[in-house]
Design an enzyme around this catalytic site. Structure first.
Site, mmCIF file in Angstrom:
data_model
loop_
_atom_site.group_PDB
_atom_site.id
_atom_site.type_symbol
_atom_site.label_atom_id
_atom_site.label_comp_id
_atom_site.label_asym_id
_atom_site.label_seq_id
_atom_site.Cartn_x
_atom_site.Cartn_y
_atom_site.Cartn_z
ATOM 1 C CG HIS A 175 0.603 10.045 -18.980
ATOM 2 N ND1 HIS A 175 0.878 11.356 -19.241
ATOM 3 C CD2 HIS A 175 0.546 9.932 -17.627
ATOM 4 C CE1 HIS A 175 0.971 12.029 -18.106
ATOM 5 N NE2 HIS A 175 0.793 11.185 -17.106
ATOM 6 C CG HIS A 227 4.951 10.947 -18.066
ATOM 7 N ND1 HIS A 227 4.269 9.781 -17.887
ATOM 8 C CD2 HIS A 227 4.791 11.657 -16.927
ATOM 9 C CE1 HIS A 227 3.718 9.769 -16.685
ATOM 10 N NE2 HIS A 227 4.024 10.906 -16.080
ATOM 11 C CB CYS A 261 -1.545 16.721 -1.272
ATOM 12 S SG CYS A 261 -2.110 15.805 -2.732
ATOM 13 C CB CYS A 281 1.168 17.535 -4.421
ATOM 14 S SG CYS A 281 -0.353 18.174 -5.065
ATOM 15 C CB CYS A 284 -5.143 18.095 -2.837
ATOM 16 S SG CYS A 284 -4.050 18.576 -4.180
ATOM 17 C CG HIS A 286 -3.339 15.034 -6.696
ATOM 18 N ND1 HIS A 286 -2.399 16.002 -6.479
ATOM 19 C CD2 HIS A 286 -2.802 14.151 -7.560
ATOM 20 C CE1 HIS A 286 -1.315 15.702 -7.180
ATOM 21 N NE2 HIS A 286 -1.538 14.593 -7.841
ATOM 22 C CE LYS A 329 -6.492 17.233 -14.018
ATOM 23 N NZ LYS A 329 -6.699 17.398 -12.642
ATOM 24 C CE LYS A 389 -3.864 7.121 -10.343
ATOM 25 N NZ LYS A 389 -3.417 6.961 -9.014
HETATM 26 N N1 MSP Z 1 8.491 13.291 -9.773
HETATM 27 C C1 MSP Z 1 8.037 14.618 -9.936
HETATM 28 C C2 MSP Z 1 9.088 15.467 -10.635
HETATM 29 C C3 MSP Z 1 10.403 15.523 -9.927
HETATM 30 S S1 MSP Z 1 11.575 16.464 -10.810
HETATM 31 C C4 MSP Z 1 12.831 16.654 -9.775
HETATM 32 C C5 MSP Z 1 6.747 14.617 -10.765
HETATM 33 N N2 MSP Z 1 6.541 13.548 -11.525
HETATM 34 S S2 MSP Z 1 5.226 13.298 -12.429
HETATM 35 O O1 MSP Z 1 5.453 12.044 -13.071
HETATM 36 O O2 MSP Z 1 4.043 13.419 -11.652
HETATM 37 O O3 MSP Z 1 5.150 14.437 -13.458
HETATM 38 C C6 MSP Z 1 6.263 14.910 -14.102
HETATM 39 C C7 MSP Z 1 5.955 15.784 -15.267
HETATM 40 O O4 MSP Z 1 5.167 15.093 -16.225
HETATM 41 C C8 MSP Z 1 5.117 17.032 -15.054
HETATM 42 O O5 MSP Z 1 5.724 18.099 -14.503
HETATM 43 C C9 MSP Z 1 4.920 17.358 -16.488
HETATM 44 O O6 MSP Z 1 6.135 17.792 -16.978
HETATM 45 C C10 MSP Z 1 4.593 16.023 -17.081
HETATM 46 N N3 MSP Z 1 3.172 15.845 -17.141
HETATM 47 C C11 MSP Z 1 2.397 14.972 -16.444
HETATM 48 N N4 MSP Z 1 1.124 15.072 -16.899
HETATM 49 C C12 MSP Z 1 1.054 15.999 -17.861
HETATM 50 C C13 MSP Z 1 0.080 16.422 -18.775
HETATM 51 N N5 MSP Z 1 -1.160 16.004 -18.739
HETATM 52 N N6 MSP Z 1 0.474 17.291 -19.732
HETATM 53 C C14 MSP Z 1 1.766 17.696 -19.877
HETATM 54 N N7 MSP Z 1 2.679 17.310 -19.045
HETATM 55 C C15 MSP Z 1 2.327 16.651 -17.897
HETATM 56 O O7 MSP Z 1 6.029 15.578 -10.698
#
Ligand code: MSP
Length: 679
Positions: free
Chosen positions: A18, A21, A126, A129, A144, A147, A301, A304
């Protein structure tokens, strides 16, 4: 030239990519592209986090084998990064053999340091997390805070890492390395957390099996964060002895500049656990951990429940990858939270790129005819020309320094200043008047040269964020695409290097304007439906209201005509554009249950190919038993504004038809993938 190694977090595969990411990944890509342009040996890593309870449960929910499930989540991420022109040199998966080897080696190093012991463990966990929680951290009811879901009590044997012994070592390291964590405010939070004292960390789990087995006790799997953090080494072939893994020697070597880009949510893992593991293993620490903020979508935000996880693909399709990358990095001050707002994106596009950068080029190219379509030769620059030249040199230095220190939005501010200054210069010099007077052609040549050279500067400065547009700009001023070469610093430094005689090839506008009608259609297509009770769109500013009123006036006449035609037709027909607003998609019913005390309603979970299934509440319980719905392919109105039915948010509507003998569902055959659009 120091080797530069930049990484993104590896993303959990329980959801499809999304914009959150995409934001992390675009920022890392901008840095990688910048350092390559500077001629530095550069390595850019991204990848996927595929182990742990969260993923195991997600696969179970879908009735799939975990490996088969995680394999199926790779293409959506690879595809998203391809669409966004992400230039990662490697893509690591934690289920790959090379990664498992790296994780095993790191574990063995921690064990050899005497930092691992076995004990009984009991604490809150959690799954969202993938992290242990102390009671202090939880909301009432053991919820949590991140979440908003109840945590689980874990009671099992576990291996522990002696994190408590690293409290002082970490604090000493932070003191000696004041730039280790950015932004500074976040660094302070980390320090004060560590000052509070660290508890030993449970680093294995024995109650489930979807993970990397502990080398000495395969009944345990490694804690998913220990497993995941190791990706930064395993992708380079590490941990390894010198000479064993050349990439590891180069990009994790003593003089490498190693930058982890992470979201603020995962800062502690990267600035406390990760450095402690590395210290224990006798491996150098990263140079910097940069925590960016979180994006909301149109003020909400992403969640889901709201069904507003925004995938990047439709945005890339609508605006192109360059514009999306620019918007992400320009709109949000890097390190702060920010909002992804479709209207703002279009406004920035029109103002800064269309009217700003695009116009700059369009306003000078027509006059090159006077010089046979070639860059004219000029002498020493003086006056306003010299002023703009030195401003361009200062801006290039400012962008360079900002990107060296990962101040991404400061870099973009400096670029914007140069665009504005160059436009002002063109306004003041009025090339359109100079071109009318043969006696003023000498001056026109100077103005044309200075403007084109400014565009050359801008094409280089913008290349890390808008690589394709940068090359399009270059093509129009007769320059080839950028091809970064190790050892060659291509960053602009001296104004005046654009060679006289270069043939200029005016082409299509690089940033064609999005007009009010197009904007309306784009917003209707792209903005997710608002949820009942959610905050409305941000109130329009005065300037927006004025612009809207003007646009309404402009389009009043054709709109009136159109409605007249429709009224005359009077047959209930709709325009194709109206039909196109309805997002019809094939959904796969994953679960179904009766809604208590509501005879007509079934609560369904429907896979629409979005990673997370949607909850749909349908009035079909009198016609279908829950078990009859399982595995059915249905047609869903996917962009219907969510509604509350019997206290449940329904995120879409299922189509059915009433025939004699009861209700029939509209469906699709088994070979149509969930999420496929009906058209
Ligand atoms: N798998 C772990 C990271 C392990 S690194 C050794 C993780 N994954 S995650 O998919 O949940 O999220 C990864 C990253 O996605 C977050 O830290 C952030 O960088 C990015 N984001 C997820 N949602 C986000 C937003 N709504 N806004 C900006 N970035 C966010 O945590």
């Amino acid at each position: 030239m120091k080797p530069f190694y930049v990484t993104t977090p590896i993303y959990y595969v329980n959801d499809k990519p999304h914009v959150g990411h995409a934001y992390s990944t675009a920022a890392a890509d901008m840095l990688a592209r910048y350092h390559r342009l500077r001629g530095q040996p550069t390595r850019f890593l991204t990848g996927l986090d595929e182990h742990g309870l969260k993923i195991e449960r997600r696969a179970q929910e879908l009735g799939r084998d975990p490996q088969e499930f995680v394999d199926s989540m790779v293409p959506p991420f690879e595809e998203a990064w391809r669409q966004l022109d992400i230039t990662n040199d490697d893509f690591i998966r934690t289920t790959s053999e090379r990664h498992k080897l790296g994780a095993k080696r790191l574990w063995e190093k921690l064990e050899a340091s005497g930092d691992i012991y076995l004990a009984d463990y009991e604490d809150w966990y959690c799954v969202g997390c993938e992290s242990f929680k102390t009671e202090k951290e939880l909301l009432p009811g053991n919820i949590c805070p991140d979440h908003k879901k109840p945590v689980e009590k874990i009671r099992e044997q576990s291996y522990f890492f002696k994190l408590s012994e690293y409290t002082d070592k970490l604090l000493a390291y932070y003191d000696a390395n004041p730039d280790f964590v950015k932004p500074e405010g976040r660094f302070n939070e980390v320090k004060s957390f560590v000052r509070g004292g660290l508890k030993d960390l449970s680093i294995s789990r024995s109650s489930f099996s979807w993970g990397i087995p502990v080398p000495t006790e395969p009944k345990h799997v490694m804690y998913v964060w220990l497993d995941a953090l190791t990706n930064y080494l395993s992708a380079l072939g590490g941990p390894a002895e010198p000479g064993e893994a050349p990439l590891y020697d180069q990009f994790w070597g003593a003089d490498a500049n190693i930058v982890h880009i992470v979201g603020k949510d995962i800062l502690r893992f990267h600035t406390i656990f990760w450095p402690a593991f590395l210290m224990s293993a006798g491996i150098r620490l990263p140079s910097q951990v940069w925590a960016h903020g979180w994006l909301t979508v149109n003020g909400e935000k992403m969640s889901k429940g709201l069904g507003n996880f925004l995938p990047p693909a439709p945005l890339v399709e609508a605006f192109g990858s360059d514009v999306l990358r620019y918007y992400f990095l320009r709109e949000v001050s890097f390190g702060q939270d920010g909002d992804f707002n479709h209207k703002n994106l279009i406004a920035r596009y029109n103002n800064e790129l269309g009217n700003g950068l695009g116009n700059l080029l369009n306003r000078i190219l027509p006059f090159l005819k006077k010089f046979d379509g070639k860059v004219p030769a000029v002498g020493t620059l003086t006056g306003a020309d010299a002023e703009l030249a030195s401003l361009a040199e200062r801006a290039a230095a400012q962008v360079r320094d900002s990107l060296d220190s990962v101040q991404i939005n400061r870099a973009l501010d400096a670029i914007k200043e140069l665009i504005d200054a160059a436009n002002k210069y063109v306004n003041d010099e009025e090339p359109w008047n100079l071109s009318k007077d043969e006696a003023k052609l000498g001056r026109l040549a100077e103005v044309a040269y200075v403007t084109l050279e400014s565009v050359r500067f801008l094409s280089l400065m913008l290349a890390p964020v808008m690589p394709n547009k940068a090359n399009e700009l270059r093509a129009q001023i007769g320059l080839g695409p950028l091809e970064p070469t190790v050892g060659v610093d291509a960053w602009p430094a001296r104004f005046g290097e654009l060679a006289a005689g270069t043939e200029v090839t005016a082409g299509k506008p690089v940033f064609p304007k999005i007009d009010a009608k197009q904007e309306e259609a784009l917003l209707a297509r792209l903005v997710p439906a608002a949820v009942e009770g959610a905050p409305a769109e941000p109130k329009p500013s005065k300037a927006e209201k004025r612009a809207k009123a003007a646009a309404a006036q402009e389009s009043a006449a054709p709109a009136a005509e159109a409605s007249e035609v429709a009224a005359k037709a009077g047959d209930g027909t709709i325009e194709f554009d109206d039909f196109a607003k309805v997002d019809l998609r094939v959904g796969l019913v994953l679960s179904a249950e009766k809604v208590p005390k509501k005879d007509r309603l079934l609560r369904l979970e429907v896979d629409l190919g979005e990673g997370t299934p949607r909850q749909i509440v349908a009035g079909i319980a009198e016609h279908f038993a829950p078990e009859q719905m399982l595995g059915k392919r249905v047609v869903v109105v996917a962009n219907l504004a969510p509604r509350k039915l019997a206290g449940l948010v329904s995120q879409g509507m299922i189509l059915a038809t009433d025939v004699e003998g009861g209700l029939r569902l509209l469906g699709a055959s088994d070979d149509v993938a969930p999420g496929t659009r009906a058209k």
